[in-house]
Design a protein around this motif. Structure first.
Motif, PDB file in Angstrom:
ATOM      1  N   TYR A  52       0.835  -1.202   0.000  1.00 57.78           N
ATOM      2  CA  TYR A  52       0.000   0.000   0.000  1.00 57.78           C
ATOM      3  C   TYR A  52       0.868   1.250   0.000  1.00 57.78           C
ATOM      4  N   GLU A  81      -3.786   3.190  -2.985  1.00 57.03           N
ATOM      5  CA  GLU A  81      -5.084   2.518  -2.995  1.00 57.03           C
ATOM      6  C   GLU A  81      -5.251   1.574  -4.177  1.00 57.03           C
ATOM      7  N   TRP A  90      -2.008  -4.459  -3.216  1.00 56.94           N
ATOM      8  CA  TRP A  90      -2.154  -4.936  -1.843  1.00 56.94           C
ATOM      9  C   TRP A  90      -3.365  -5.840  -1.676  1.00 56.94           C
ATOM     10  N   ARG A  91      -4.422  -5.605  -2.436  1.00 55.40           N
ATOM     11  CA  ARG A  91      -5.604  -6.466  -2.347  1.00 55.40           C
ATOM     12  C   ARG A  91      -5.300  -7.869  -2.878  1.00 55.40           C
ATOM     13  N   GLU A 128      -3.491   5.225   9.414  1.00 58.11           N
ATOM     14  CA  GLU A 128      -4.250   5.390   8.172  1.00 58.11           C
ATOM     15  C   GLU A 128      -3.996   4.220   7.218  1.00 58.11           C
ATOM     16  N   VAL A 129      -2.720   3.816   7.068  1.00 57.64           N
ATOM     17  CA  VAL A 129      -2.379   2.702   6.175  1.00 57.64           C
ATOM     18  C   VAL A 129      -2.978   1.399   6.678  1.00 57.64           C
ATOM     19  N   THR A 180      -5.519   0.983   8.633  1.00 55.33           N
ATOM     20  CA  THR A 180      -6.969   1.018   8.567  1.00 55.33           C
ATOM     21  C   THR A 180      -7.462   0.855   7.126  1.00 55.33           C
ATOM     22  N   ALA A 181      -6.793   1.523   6.198  1.00 57.78           N
ATOM     23  CA  ALA A 181      -7.193   1.446   4.789  1.00 57.78           C
ATOM     24  C   ALA A 181      -7.083   0.030   4.238  1.00 57.78           C
ATOM     25  N   THR A 182      -6.142  -0.737   4.741  1.00 54.97           N
ATOM     26  CA  THR A 182      -5.925  -2.111   4.268  1.00 54.97           C
ATOM     27  C   THR A 182      -6.654  -3.132   5.140  1.00 54.97           C
ATOM     28  N   ASP A 183      -7.416  -2.653   6.132  1.00 57.48           N
ATOM     29  CA  ASP A 183      -8.166  -3.527   7.050  1.00 57.48           C
ATOM     30  C   ASP A 183      -7.252  -4.430   7.893  1.00 57.48           C
TER      31      ASP A 183
END
Length: 348
Positions: free
Chosen positions: A277, A282, A286-287, A340-341, A343-346
């Protein structure tokens, strides 16, 4: 005129497949090794396959270690001084293999790797990972003379060890990105061949993640093949760079902050989600990394690792302090940015 030379040390023989443990004796004969063999193992692998290994050796001695540590290395060296071995045979997972690798380097003899779990690429690489207190040391050593990886044995290993091996390989994605970044910004020496091999190995596992299942010998074959390939990439590079970047620094810091809570491979897998990430934002990969890890039952969150969110954030914000290796985390990341990183990547 280009006069640069490179010395690459690789295993001479790699036996990988069903029932190849029975071919250990033949593999040793092909190496023309002399002297008494010293088998370095730990209790469970010794019970599982120790007799089958010793039956193929001439007058073997055995050293059983309980963990990978500098004291365990000294124990093996002490046994070796009484035995005067011509070579070592490392039987087991990461602990006996890392211990034997470092002991063999100290003794000035070769060793043969006989893994019973596909838990990390140390089965073929020229580096040992040895913990000491709350620190883990990556120590340079020689790669094995040969690797004998019986997929029947590997398939019977605890599933979490196999998923840790998969995650370790998948993390090569971000390790290579960090390596390229270091080349661009710090003129760090880079090997196109080693980088491409490492990336290809990670891509192979991500593409095949849906078919990697517990108890399936074909899965063990695929994972072991990838681990061998990753180890070879490190040998070609002459460093751990093809398989170790910021995601490994995060893991090393977790070893200090939350020791013993998760396996190394699982930690670097989660670390790779975070660092991908940071590399690509975004819309990055990473997904794909997260989904591949999830499909093989590897953790993708701090909770999955058994650690608190605060421990994960602390590891992420202090990972750059671990060693002088330029990565995407060079200079550090603020706590707010880390949250933030994650959280954004769960991940939290």
């Amino acid at each position: 005129m280009f006069e640069k030379s490179t010395w690459i040390t690789l295993p001479r023989n790699v036996l990988l497949g069903h029932g190849v443990l029975a071919d250990l004796g033949a593999a040793l004969e092909d190496l023309y090794l002399t002297g008494r063999p010293l088998v370095v193992t730990s209790p469970t692998p010794n019970e599982l396959a120790g007799d089958r290994v010793r039956a193929q050796l001439t007058d073997p001695e055995t050293a059983v270690v309980d963990d990978a540590s500098f004291s365990a290395v000294e124990e093996v060296v002490d046994v070796a001084e009484a035995v005067d071995p011509g070579y070592l045979v490392a039987l087991g997972g990461g602990k006996p293999i890392d211990t034997a690798k470092m002991a063999a380097h100290r003794l000035g003899v070769g060793f043969v790797s006989v893994p019973t779990a596909a838990s990390h690429d140390g089965i073929v690489s020229g580096r040992s990972s040895i913990p000491e207190g709350d620190t883990r040391h990556s120590v340079a050593a020689d790669p094995p003379l040969a690797v004998v990886a019986d997929t029947e044995l590997l398939a019977d290993a605890p599933w979490e060890l196999t998923t840790a091996g998969c995650a370790d390989i998948i993390s090569n994605y971000t390790a290579v990105k960090d390596w390229r970044l270091a080349r661009r910004l710090r003129n760090v020496e880079y090997s196109e061949y080693a980088g491409a091999l490492s990336e290809m190995t990670a891509e192979l596992l991500v593409a095949s993640a849906d078919s990697i299942k517990p108890g399936l010998e074909e899965s063990s074959w695929l994972v072991a093949k990838a681990l061998v390939s990753s180890g070879v990439a490190m040998s070609i590079a002459g460093s751990s760079r093809p398989a170790s970047g910021a995601e490994h620094l995060i893991s090393h810091q977790l070893d200090r902050i939350a020791p013993g809570k998760a396996l190394h491979g699982h930690q670097v897998g989660v670390g790779s989600i975070l660092t991908e990430y940071l590399h690509s934002g975004e819309d990055g990969e990473w997904r794909s990394i997260r989904d591949a890890l999830a499909s093989i039952d590897a953790p993708t969150t701090a909770a999955g690792l058994g650690i608190d969110d605060e421990e994960l954030i602390r590891a992420l914000t202090t990972a750059h302090e671990i060693r002088d290796r330029y990565t995407i985390l060079a200079g550090g990341i603020t706590e707010a940015a880390a949250i933030e990183v994650a959280t954004a990547t769960d991940v939290i």
